[in-house]
Design an enzyme around this catalytic site. Sequence first.
Site, PDB file in Angstrom:
ATOM      1  N   TRP A   1       0.870  -1.186   0.000  1.00  0.00           N
ATOM      2  CA  TRP A   1       0.000   0.000   0.000  1.00  0.00           C
ATOM      3  C   TRP A   1       0.901   1.228   0.000  1.00  0.00           C
ATOM      4  O   TRP A   1       1.800   1.329   0.851  1.00  0.00           O
ATOM      5  CB  TRP A   1      -0.875  -0.057   1.252  1.00  0.00           C
ATOM      6  CG  TRP A   1      -1.856   1.045   1.417  1.00  0.00           C
ATOM      7  CD1 TRP A   1      -2.751   1.498   0.491  1.00  0.00           C
ATOM      8  CD2 TRP A   1      -2.070   1.818   2.606  1.00  0.00           C
ATOM      9  NE1 TRP A   1      -3.518   2.505   1.037  1.00  0.00           N
ATOM     10  CE2 TRP A   1      -3.115   2.716   2.334  1.00  0.00           C
ATOM     11  CE3 TRP A   1      -1.505   1.831   3.880  1.00  0.00           C
ATOM     12  CZ2 TRP A   1      -3.596   3.628   3.268  1.00  0.00           C
ATOM     13  CZ3 TRP A   1      -1.973   2.723   4.818  1.00  0.00           C
ATOM     14  CH2 TRP A   1      -3.007   3.614   4.510  1.00  0.00           C
TER      15      TRP A   1
ATOM     16  N   LYS B   1     -13.556  -0.581   6.583  1.00  0.00           N
ATOM     17  CA  LYS B   1     -14.126  -1.446   5.545  1.00  0.00           C
ATOM     18  C   LYS B   1     -15.173  -2.397   6.137  1.00  0.00           C
ATOM     19  O   LYS B   1     -16.270  -2.500   5.618  1.00  0.00           O
ATOM     20  CB  LYS B   1     -13.043  -2.290   4.870  1.00  0.00           C
ATOM     21  CG  LYS B   1     -11.692  -1.642   4.794  1.00  0.00           C
ATOM     22  CD  LYS B   1     -11.554  -0.659   3.666  1.00  0.00           C
ATOM     23  CE  LYS B   1     -10.224   0.067   3.785  1.00  0.00           C
ATOM     24  NZ  LYS B   1      -9.861   0.867   2.666  1.00  0.00           N
TER      25      LYS B   1
ATOM     26  N   ASP C   1      -0.684  -5.123   9.562  1.00  0.00           N
ATOM     27  CA  ASP C   1      -1.716  -4.207   9.078  1.00  0.00           C
ATOM     28  C   ASP C   1      -2.959  -5.051   8.806  1.00  0.00           C
ATOM     29  O   ASP C   1      -2.937  -5.948   7.962  1.00  0.00           O
ATOM     30  CB  ASP C   1      -1.214  -3.511   7.799  1.00  0.00           C
ATOM     31  CG  ASP C   1      -2.180  -2.425   7.339  1.00  0.00           C
ATOM     32  OD1 ASP C   1      -3.339  -2.424   7.794  1.00  0.00           O
ATOM     33  OD2 ASP C   1      -1.774  -1.584   6.518  1.00  0.00           O
TER      34      ASP C   1
END
Length: 400
Positions: free
Chosen positions: A130, A246, A211
């Site tokens: 990312w 999310k 993460d």
Amino acid sequence: MWKNIQPAPPDSILGLTEQFKKDQNPHKVNLGVGVYKDNSGKTPILAAVKKAEQMLLAAETSKSYLPISGDPAYDRAVQKLVLGAESDAFQSARAVTVHAPGGTGALKVGADLLKRFMPEARVWVSSPTWANHNGIFGDAGFAIKNYSYYNPETRGLDFDRMIADLGRVPAGDIVVLHTCCHNPSGVDLDQGQWDEVVRLAEQQGWIPFLDFAYQGFGDGVVEDRYAVERFGTAGIDFLVASSFSKNFGLYNERTGALTVICPGADEAIVALSHVKTVIRTNYSNPPAHGGLAATIILEDSQLYEQWLAELADMRVRIKDMRKRLVQGLADCGVAGDFSFIEKQRGMFSFSGLSDNVVNWLRTEKGIYMVGGGRINLAGLTTDNIDYVCRAIGEAMETAA
Ligand code: LMR
């Protein structure tokens, strides 16, 4: 001061959304930023969240500050979800969790914390990763290194090279790992591979920083935390940055958490004291609304079940779009084997489309993807998928 300063480049992900909003193309499709959309193209507020918010608004009596580390009930609920209620790390109180503003906030608090005590450490991120990992850890003052991860030839994990690279990371360095639904590739480790990575961390003495932004988008909330559980039982120091953006759809409520797992409860108390000083100098204390709403859901068995069902719907719809995309590309006669898209997990697919193709699709067809060819599958709907498949076919003939 500003006369001699050049503008900064737009963000490689959020900048695309800004561009998308300005695009006049009536057929435009945003497959860029990692935000879930339903089949009508909307990002819904989950029904469980709506109910919890109503309960929260009815019961709320004050807007006074939360504690620096967030609401204690939220921190506890996050810990149970992320570590597992049965886990030793949870049971023995050797983990501390603080509410952070989103997964990004959690990574930043963790990075600033680590910089205080491991100033010479380097931070290892997967190749690719990312984009914001580089920004966050770079801005915290760390030198960034890459470890092998994705093999563009097999479109899968380059596990041997990953293990070889991680086997050379020295004690005290920090290794950022995607717990599930790797962003941007969609390529994950299986359980046996995680076991090996955990063994390496123990052997080498580097610090894992997990993460965990997509819990529940792989196979389910419990299945997806396998790596966290394994690191937990290994008894090594590690950190987890988690997010409810999310899986609860709480994107704009900035509802994330940093969990620091320590050798024992005494060290955990020390760790928390330092995490709090990092937060105090950054943003003082977190926003309340999203965390309080999520806590209501996590503590109410009916709402919890409803949330799990809604999360499963999101997961299943994305998997269905993977299937339809592979089929659609074949139906349009697009050259190449795209079956790997169905094997990838989570919100994203590394499509393998070249930057030329990605740029052509944006300028000619109003289809937005992140550079490197990352597609957010949740941006596809039964209405736009034919348009996207035909456009990809055209792009590969014109711009490849
Ligand atoms: C993404 O990768 O698109 C998301 O995590 C959103 C973001 O903040 O970049």
